[in-house]
Design an enzyme around this catalytic site. Structure first.
Site, PDB file in Angstrom:
ATOM      1  N   CYS A   1       0.882  -1.155  -0.056  1.00 22.20           N
ATOM      2  CA  CYS A   1      -0.135  -0.157   0.030  1.00 22.20           C
ATOM      3  C   CYS A   1       1.041   1.287  -0.049  1.00 22.20           C
ATOM      4  CB  CYS A   1      -1.029   0.029   1.284  1.00 22.20           C
ATOM      5  SG  CYS A   1       0.079  -0.086   2.698  1.00 22.20           S
TER       6      CYS A   1
ATOM      7  N   HIS B   1      -2.095   0.509   7.315  1.00 20.27           N
ATOM      8  CA  HIS B   1      -2.622   1.076   5.649  1.00 20.27           C
ATOM      9  C   HIS B   1      -1.778   2.334   5.553  1.00 20.27           C
ATOM     10  CE1 HIS B   1      -4.400  -0.034   2.107  1.00 20.27           C
ATOM     11  NE2 HIS B   1      -5.073   1.025   2.143  1.00 20.27           N
TER      12      HIS B   1
ATOM     13  N   ASP C   1      -7.851   5.584  -2.543  1.00 21.03           N
ATOM     14  CA  ASP C   1      -7.008   4.299  -2.156  1.00 21.03           C
ATOM     15  C   ASP C   1      -6.531   3.533  -3.443  1.00 21.03           C
ATOM     16  OD1 ASP C   1      -5.496   2.359  -0.959  1.00 21.03           O
ATOM     17  OD2 ASP C   1      -7.305   1.823   0.566  1.00 21.03           O
TER      18      ASP C   1
END
Lengths: 662, 306
Positions: A409, A453, A470
């Site tokens: 991520c 994250h 995202d």
């Protein structure tokens, strides 16, 4: 010379057990060489007890003391002050053993043992530790008991039983005081965790960082919702934002606090509010976690302009707070300074990425079109993995975007923010957690380190709002919908630090059930025991209506006074005079006689007394003789004839009325 | 039954003038099946009292004068080889009787004193591996001179404890003395005494005495007395359980002689001195001169009604 105080055998045994129990928790805290001191002093004391050695000469004790002090001074360079202080206490405790001549010395040792039990809470606060400390308390109290018991008692378990009974009796009082005794703020605070490292997010982010966290299953925080839970793909827990990029790392600049009301008006009330409490583990950092976007928060915390929450000081111990969040884009007319800050990029480097961004921007103008383009780009060729190849080149964004194309991520958020900024769209990277595991036993959501994250936010000039983006959601859509544990299960590096944990988190086995159960218990422990002061005010208000010193004092004193009164009453009833009608009648006579200065002497039998009365009051001589005979019959011949009792009472009455008043 | 007791007292009084109280105490002791120790100066009538009791109660009795060269065999008996039957034969000593008058028991050595121990406590004699039971009833009435006199071996506490009571006779009052001086030799009148009650009647009286009622308040009082004697610093040791039992059984007999079937606190008070005086020892009293002052203190410090 005064005779030395000789500890009895059972006392010695309990003393050794106490020392062992009290010092054992410190084994991981204090310097290792203190163990040698423990062996030396305890061994010496045992030899003294068995009569083989003498107490060490004062010079030896002095040398020992100096050695310990010097040793601790050396430790001062590496360890924290608190650890050294506690080490000094432990060392003094052990040294005192070598000069335990009198009972008073034994008492000092035991009192310090009690202090050490309390001090261990500075370092350990878990449930097993609490029970262990309680057990230690019982043992030390048992030892205190044996010290006061002078004669040799062969039964070794007796003091323990006695002490356990004592604590059982004290338990209700303890619970009452725990609930109602007001928690006062500490007079001084110690910084225990200096030099201790925490697992968790840090204040700078380079693309590989987050995957390091997936090795840890430590809990970051736990949240309990009052109403609905947000859907799984909306559980974005905001930690901090990174706004400065140096070509390799993202870091943050200091931000201004923002007043609470200024933001509130800009929210769209169509979005749902979430109300929840968070129990956050120590991080050693100032930021606090909250769902996107925190709307109301405790007064001790503040909200920064990037909508992250900040506590007053670094979080050194587990703490609890309540939040209300609303999941909505946030309007913010970016001032010039802010605008430029969110466009900041290094002067040069990552040229290919810059060109790509400019090309997208020129092909299709508009922020929406750009982000759509970017997401398509990520979705097409990129692979999501916990073990991406190392980005070693100078242009790490280029390397990721055009060569390796594998990442976590952090890689995607970092590269996405870079592209946005290169195209002239303000953007920032947000660090936090995504997801959380529901514990069905207590309804709390546990968020763990492996759920760390990173995502990004961009500012849309059309609606003047920040939007969440995202990139991971397109590369690995499962990350949002499944638990991280499920997703990562195939990755060998996931939870690599603990095989046991790995099994416990992956399978739906008994182990998992046990783990959930333990976590629920632990959560309750933290919520209701360690952080009870958070609830105490509310509880007391419910109980008292309004909290004042007087009311709290009354609350403590009235039940305490009632208990004492009950005890005193039962003692009085047990010790008091018999409620024998015969006795009461006699008492009545006694009262009358006392007015005349007549009283039965100690050692005078009732018969002798009555005959003396007969001489003093010749007019009543016959009555007293009869009274004497009656009393004899009732009290000594145990004649239970009711007529006799009747006669006795009549005689008493007659005597009482006819005794001439002075 | 009471008439007979009255008769006994009267008969003994005809020999020993003005000592009703002591005679009653001696009878109390016998009815409680205890042994009696009479302590006083020579010539106060100790032996006369013992003799008179033996005669009046119709008991078979032996008198034994203790001397410093006496040996246990002189009391217990001896086993002698009989050439005619070619066997050892046991010749019982003077102890094999119903009432043993041990005159001046503290004149003999502790060795011989101890020979009486088993006889008094177990009512039997063990000699040469054989046990010989003593006749029943078996009483010892011992007399002794005060320990301050020369040529005495004070009885050890263990021996003293075997005696239910220790009484003193004291000088007779003027009227009794006058009667005594006028009446001539008491020894002659002793010869004229006859048994007033039979052995069976004595047994009955003994049983009746042990049936006398003792109420809880009396037991309370007794326990308070015991506790005080054990706690007060003036006593070097308190009343033993045997002492307490002795006091209780003596009180029963005393109450019976007094014509009651229940015990009064007065009975305990009356008997506390005779029964426990020789068992108690004052903390400061090294020589063991008794504890009469202590008894008075005990009585005045412990309340009768709880």
């Amino acid at each position: 010379m005064k005779p030395l105080f000789q500890l009895t055998r059972s006392s010695m045994i309990w003393l050794l057990v106490s020392i062992l129990m009290v010092t054992a928790p410190y084994a991981t805290v204090v310097p290792g060489w203190l163990f040698l001191l423990a062996v030396l002093t305890v061994g010496w004391r045992l030899m003294v007890h068995s009569g083989r050695w003498n107490f060490p000469h004062w010079s030896i004790r002095l040398v020992l003391l100096l050695l310990v002090l010097v040793g601790l001074l050396f430790e001062l360079r590496s360890g924290s002050a608190m650890v050294i202080t506690v080490s000094l206490l432990v060392a003094a405790f052990l040294l005192k053993l070598t000069e335990m001549y009198r009972r008073r010395d034994a008492l000092v040792v035991l009192y310090v043992a009690l202090l050490l039990i309390v001090c261990s809470f500075l370092f350990f606060q878990s449930i097993p530790m609490a029970f262990y400390c309680l057990l230690s308390l019982v043992v030390v109290t048992a030892c205190l008991n044996t010290v006061y018991r002078s004669q040799q008692n062969s039964d070794i378990w007796r003091p323990l039983k006695r002490s356990a009974v004592l604590y059982m009796q004290a338990l209700p009082m303890m619970l009452v005081l725990f609930v109602i005794f007001p928690r006062m703020g500490p007079l001084w605070q110690v910084d225990l965790n200096t030099g201790q490292s925490f697992t968790g997010l840090s204040d700078s982010l380079s693309p590989g960082d987050v995957s390091r966290l997936t090795r840890s299953a430590d809990i970051a925080f736990r949240a309990r919702f009052d109403g609905d839970l947000p859907p799984e793909n909306q559980r974005y827990w905001r930690g901090l934002t990174y706004d400065r990029f140096d070509g390799r790392r993202w870091s943050r600049t200091e931000l201004q606090q923002e007043s609470q009301t200024s933001l509130l008006t800009q929210f769209n009330s169509a979005y749902q509010d979430y109300r929840y409490q968070i129990v956050m583990e120590a991080t050693g950092q100032q930021w606090r976690y909250g769902l996107d976007v925190p709307l109301s928060f405790p007064a001790t915390m503040s909200r920064l302009s990037d909508l992250t929450l900040q506590g007053g000081e670094p979080l050194m111990q587990r703490t609890q707070y309540s939040l209300v969040s609303r999941s909505a884009p946030v309007r913010e007319p970016l001032a010039d300074g802010h605008y430029l800050r969110y466009l900041q990029l290094p002067e040069n480097g990552n040229e290919r990425a810059r060109q790509l961004a400019l090309r997208w921007a020129s092909e299709q103008p508009g922020v929406q079109a750009f982000t759509a383009q970017m997401l398509t780009f990520f979705a097409r060729d990129f692979r999501y993995t916990l073990e991406p190849p190392l980005l070693s080149g100078r242009d790490s964004v280029d390397q990721f975007l055009f060569q390796t194309r594998q990442g976590f991520c952090g890689h995607f958020a970092s590269a996405g923010a870079f592209l946005l900024r290169a195209a002239g769209i303000p953007a920032r990277v947000v660090g936090g957690y995504l997801g959380g595991e529901m514990n069905p036993l207590d309804g709390a959501l546990s968020v763990r380190q492996y759920e760390a994250h990173a995502w990004l936010e961009y500012w849309d000039s059309e609606d003047l709002s920040w939007h969440r983006l995202d990139p991971t959601s397109v590369v690995a859509p499962l990350r949002l919908e499944q638990s991280a544990a499920q997703l990562f299960s195939s990755e060998p590096s996931f939870l690599a630090d603990s095989m046991l944990m790995r099994t416990g988190f992956l399978s739906g086995s008994l182990l998992k059930q046990l783990r959930l159960r333990y976590e629920a218990l632990n959560y309750g422990w933290h919520r209701w025991v360690l952080n009870f002061h958070e609830h105490q005010t509310g509880f007391l208000r419910q109980l008292l209506g309004e909290i004042s010193v007087i009311r709290i004092l009354l609350l403590i004193l009235v039940p305490g006074g009632l208990v004492l009164l009950a005890v005193a009453g039962s003692l009085f009833i047990r010790r008091g005079p018999r409620k024998d009608p015969l006795f009461l009648a006699l008492q009545r006579l006694d009262k009358h006689l006392k007015q005349r200065g007549m009283q039965r002497l100690c050692g005078e039998t009732p018969g002798q007394f009555f005959s003396r009365l007969g001489q003093v009051f010749p007019s009543l001589s016959d009555e007293f003789t009869a009274l004497s005979r009656c009393y004899e019959q009732i009290s000594y011949a145990e004649n239970s004839d009711p007529q006799l009792q009747q006669q006795f009472r009549q005689l008493i009455n007659r005597c009482c009325t006819q005794i001439p008043q002075s | 039954m009471r008439d007979q007791i009255e008769a006994v007292i009267k008969a003994v009084s005809s020999v020993l003038y003005g000592k009703q109280e002591q005679i009653k105490l001696a009878l109390t002791c016998i009815f409680s099946q205890g042994h009696l120790l009479i302590e006083d100066l020579p010539g106060m009538g100790k032996t006369t009292l013992a003799h008179a009791l033996a005669k009046v109660l119709g008991l078979d009795y032996q008198r034994l004068q203790f001397t410093s060269d006496m040996l246990p065999a002189d009391i217990l008996g001896v086993t002698i080889f009989d050439p005619s039957s070619n066997r050892f034969q046991f010749h019982p000593g003077p102890v094999f009787t119903q009432l043993l008058l041990a005159d001046e028991v503290n004149r003999t050595t502790p060795k011989t004193q101890s020979a009486l121990l088993e006889a008094m406590e177990e009512r039997r004699v063990s000699l040469d591996g054989q046990t010989h039971p003593l006749p029943s009833p078996f009483f010892v009435i011992a007399t002794q001179n005060p320990v301050t006199q020369q040529g005495t071996f004070p009885l050890p506490e263990s021996q003293l404890d075997r005696f239910l009571m220790r009484i003193e006779l004291g000088y007779p009052d003027a009227r009794a003395e006058r009667e005594l001086l006028r009446g001539g030799d008491p020894r002659e009148r002793l010869q004229t005494l006859a048994a007033v009650i039979s052995a069976a009647e004595l047994e009955q009286i003994t049983q009746a005495c042990s049936a006398v009622k003792v109420s809880d308040s009396i037991l309370d009082y007794l326990q308070r007395l015991i506790a005080y004697s054990r706690q007060a610093p003036e006593f070097s040791f308190g009343i033993s359980p045997r002492g307490a039992l002795a006091l209780l059984s003596a009180s029963r007999s005393w109450a019976y002689i007094d014509g009651r079937d229940y015990v009064l606190p007065e009975d305990l008070q009356q008997l506390l001195g005779p029964v426990t005086g020789h068992r108690l020892r004052a903390a400061e009293d090294i020589g063991g001169f008794g504890a009469n002052a202590l008894i008075q203190q005990l009585l005045s410090q412990v309340d009768v009604v709880g």
